[in-house]
Design an enzyme around this catalytic site. Structure first.
Site, mmCIF file in Angstrom:
data_model
loop_
_atom_site.group_PDB
_atom_site.id
_atom_site.type_symbol
_atom_site.label_atom_id
_atom_site.label_comp_id
_atom_site.label_asym_id
_atom_site.label_seq_id
_atom_site.Cartn_x
_atom_site.Cartn_y
_atom_site.Cartn_z
ATOM 1 N N ASP A 1 1.277 -1.727 -0.200
ATOM 2 C CA ASP A 1 -0.338 0.015 -0.233
ATOM 3 C C ASP A 1 1.209 1.570 -0.150
ATOM 4 O OD1 ASP A 1 -2.203 1.348 0.174
ATOM 5 O OD2 ASP A 1 -2.349 1.169 2.559
ATOM 6 N N HIS A 2 0.089 2.525 -0.820
ATOM 7 C CA HIS A 2 0.965 3.446 -0.864
ATOM 8 C C HIS A 2 2.956 3.243 -1.357
ATOM 9 C CE1 HIS A 2 -2.102 5.948 -0.469
ATOM 10 N NE2 HIS A 2 -3.035 4.767 0.084
ATOM 11 N N ALA B 1 -11.456 5.041 2.314
ATOM 12 C CA ALA B 1 -12.757 4.844 2.310
ATOM 13 C C ALA B 1 -13.828 3.858 3.414
ATOM 14 C CB ALA B 1 -13.229 3.345 1.209
ATOM 15 N N SER B 2 -12.943 4.366 4.547
ATOM 16 C CA SER B 2 -13.183 4.095 6.102
ATOM 17 C C SER B 2 -14.669 4.472 6.205
ATOM 18 C CB SER B 2 -12.776 3.748 7.151
ATOM 19 O OG SER B 2 -11.514 2.832 6.599
ATOM 20 N N GLU C 1 -1.880 5.927 -8.372
ATOM 21 C CA GLU C 1 -2.621 7.357 -8.171
ATOM 22 C C GLU C 1 -2.080 8.285 -8.405
ATOM 23 O OE1 GLU C 1 -3.306 7.343 -4.126
ATOM 24 O OE2 GLU C 1 -4.098 9.191 -4.016
ATOM 25 N N ILE D 1 -9.396 -0.241 3.256
ATOM 26 C CA ILE D 1 -10.228 0.253 4.559
ATOM 27 C C ILE D 1 -8.876 -0.371 5.513
ATOM 28 C CG2 ILE D 1 -11.209 -0.580 6.162
ATOM 29 C CD1 ILE D 1 -14.007 -1.214 3.832
ATOM 30 N N ASP D 2 -8.737 1.005 6.155
ATOM 31 C CA ASP D 2 -7.712 0.941 7.816
ATOM 32 C C ASP D 2 -7.924 1.364 8.742
ATOM 33 O OD1 ASP D 2 -5.763 0.585 8.657
ATOM 34 O OD2 ASP D 2 -4.350 1.663 8.108
HETATM 35 P P1 13P Z 1 -8.962 4.698 5.589
HETATM 36 O O1 13P Z 1 -8.102 6.037 6.226
HETATM 37 O O2 13P Z 1 -10.081 5.471 5.118
HETATM 38 O O3 13P Z 1 -9.226 3.177 6.134
HETATM 39 O O4 13P Z 1 -8.000 4.650 3.917
HETATM 40 C C1 13P Z 1 -7.295 3.783 4.455
HETATM 41 C C2 13P Z 1 -5.974 3.151 3.129
HETATM 42 O O5 13P Z 1 -6.858 3.901 1.374
HETATM 43 C C3 13P Z 1 -5.261 2.946 2.778
HETATM 44 O O6 13P Z 1 -4.583 2.628 1.490
HETATM 45 O O1 G3H Z 2 -3.212 5.066 4.107
HETATM 46 C C1 G3H Z 2 -2.430 4.492 4.905
HETATM 47 C C2 G3H Z 2 -2.470 3.293 5.365
HETATM 48 O O2 G3H Z 2 -3.869 4.004 6.685
HETATM 49 C C3 G3H Z 2 -2.260 3.176 6.099
HETATM 50 O O3 G3H Z 2 -1.444 3.652 6.668
HETATM 51 O O4 G3H Z 2 0.728 4.276 7.142
HETATM 52 O O5 G3H Z 2 0.117 4.380 9.338
HETATM 53 O O6 G3H Z 2 0.454 2.110 8.283
HETATM 54 P P1 G3H Z 2 -0.058 3.823 7.593
HETATM 55 ZN ZN ZN Z 3 -4.710 4.667 0.778
#
Ligand code: 13P
Ligand code: G3H
Ligand code: ZN
Length: 309
Positions: free
Chosen positions: A82-83, A213-214, A134, A255-256
């Site tokens: 992710d990212h 998207a949370s 992105e 979703i995180d």
């Molecule tokens: P939320 O913070 O809305 O859960 O988004 C998580 C996310 O985009 C992780 O890449």
């Molecule tokens: O998009 C971000 C995610 O919620 C991950 O968060 O960098 O704190 O692990 P984090």
């Molecule tokens: Zn994200």
């Protein structure tokens, strides 16, 4: 049962009205809660790992935990970075066995984002790994920008088409009004569905991804605040908006924050009500169950992904 890429999952989801949940993982309990939910719901599943998660748990632990989850559950699972902020972290994850990576060049000017993404795509595709990129920037109320300048950061549909054409990327994260974290809107929640539909029309074969998207479910915010927390004014994307986004072509929903809130609310409650408890299993176990219930609810009632495996 194996680590798989998202190719087949996305191909199935692309012209349907459901979306695949991509959940961030940081430790064993989070992984188990999510995977158990996906198994019960018979749903496709993407587990994603951020740079922060890699730093917290060490890459090898997360990889082995996900491998264990696959063996234990018998599910096919996508393991996604992710990212990813540069070529190096993408390369590391690809070399470690991840089946999908995100290169996030959204902070760069268009052509720089194209060049960086293209470089990752070339390396990943050689190894059979898929890439998410992105375009556009996610900005929330925490970024202190007003509504007008906020929409200026949204993804431009024509640029999205040009970007996909130039990079050969497998999926694209777009900005239509969501943002990361627990404070997404000050007033009424707003997502630019017209823009989403336009993007979808121009690149109908590219799976679209919704970050941030949370929903920031009120029940968890209330529990956190009731049992000693202090997160006033937290607000997320209403569930019906996520459903609409899935109907309009969003294939992957990230979703995180909702995982963090579900687990923290449960743990706060248990520690508050049982001040003499100090066995971590007595609160981490219920925290894991809270995640499982919440993820099952998302898959079934919001993403519409039950029995889509
Ligand atoms: P939320 O913070 O809305 O859960 O988004 C998580 C996310 O985009 C992780 O890449
Ligand atoms: O998009 C971000 C995610 O919620 C991950 O968060 O960098 O704190 O692990 P984090
Ligand atoms: Zn994200």
């Amino acid at each position: 049962m194996a680590l798989v890429t998202s190719k087949e999952m996305f191909a199935k989801a692309l012209n349907s009205d459901y979306a695949i949940g991509a959940f961030n993982v940081n430790n064993m309990e989070i992984i188990q809660g999510i995977v158990d939910a996906a198994k019960i719901e018979n749903a496709p599943l993407i587990l994603q790992v951020s740079a922060g998660a890699r730093k917290y748990a060490k890459p090898v632990y997360l990889l082995k935990l996900v491998e264990a989850a696959i063996e234990d559950s018998g599910l096919d699972i996508v393991l996604h970075l992710d990212h990813g902020e540069d070529f190096d972290i993408c390369k590391k994850c690809i070399d470690d066995g991840f089946t999908s990576v995100m290169i996030d060049g959204s902070k760069y000017p268009f052509e720089e984002n194209v060049a960086l993404t293209k470089r990752v795509v070339e390396y990943a595709h050689e190894k059979g790994v898929v890439v998410e990129a992105e375009l556009g920037r996610l900005a929330g109320v925490e970024d202190n920008i007003n509504v007008d300048s906020r929409s200026a950061t949204f993804t431009d549909p024509d640029e999205a088409a040009e970007f996909v054409e130039k990079t050969g990327v497998d999926s694209l994260a777009i900005a239509i009004g969501t943002s990361h974290g627990a404070y997404k809107f000050k007033g009424d929640p707003y997502l630019d569905f017209e823009r989403l539909q336009k993007i979808r029309e121009l690149i109908p074969n590219t799976p679209l991804v919704l970050h941030g998207a949370s929903t920031v479910l009120p029940e968890f915010v209330e529990l956190c605040n009731k049992y000693g927390g202090n997160i006033p004014g937290a607000k997320g994307v209403p569930e019906e908006m996520i459903r609409t986004a899935a109907n309009y072509g969003i294939c992957k929903v990230n979703i995180d924050t909702d995982l963090r809130l579900a687990m923290t609310a449960e743990i706060r409650k248990i520690l508050f009500e049982n001040p003499s408890e100090f066995d971590p299993r007595k609160y981490l176990g219920p925290g894991r169950n809270a995640i499982q219930r919440m993820v099952q609810h998302k898959i079934k009632n919001v993403l519409g992904a039950s029995n889509k495996r």
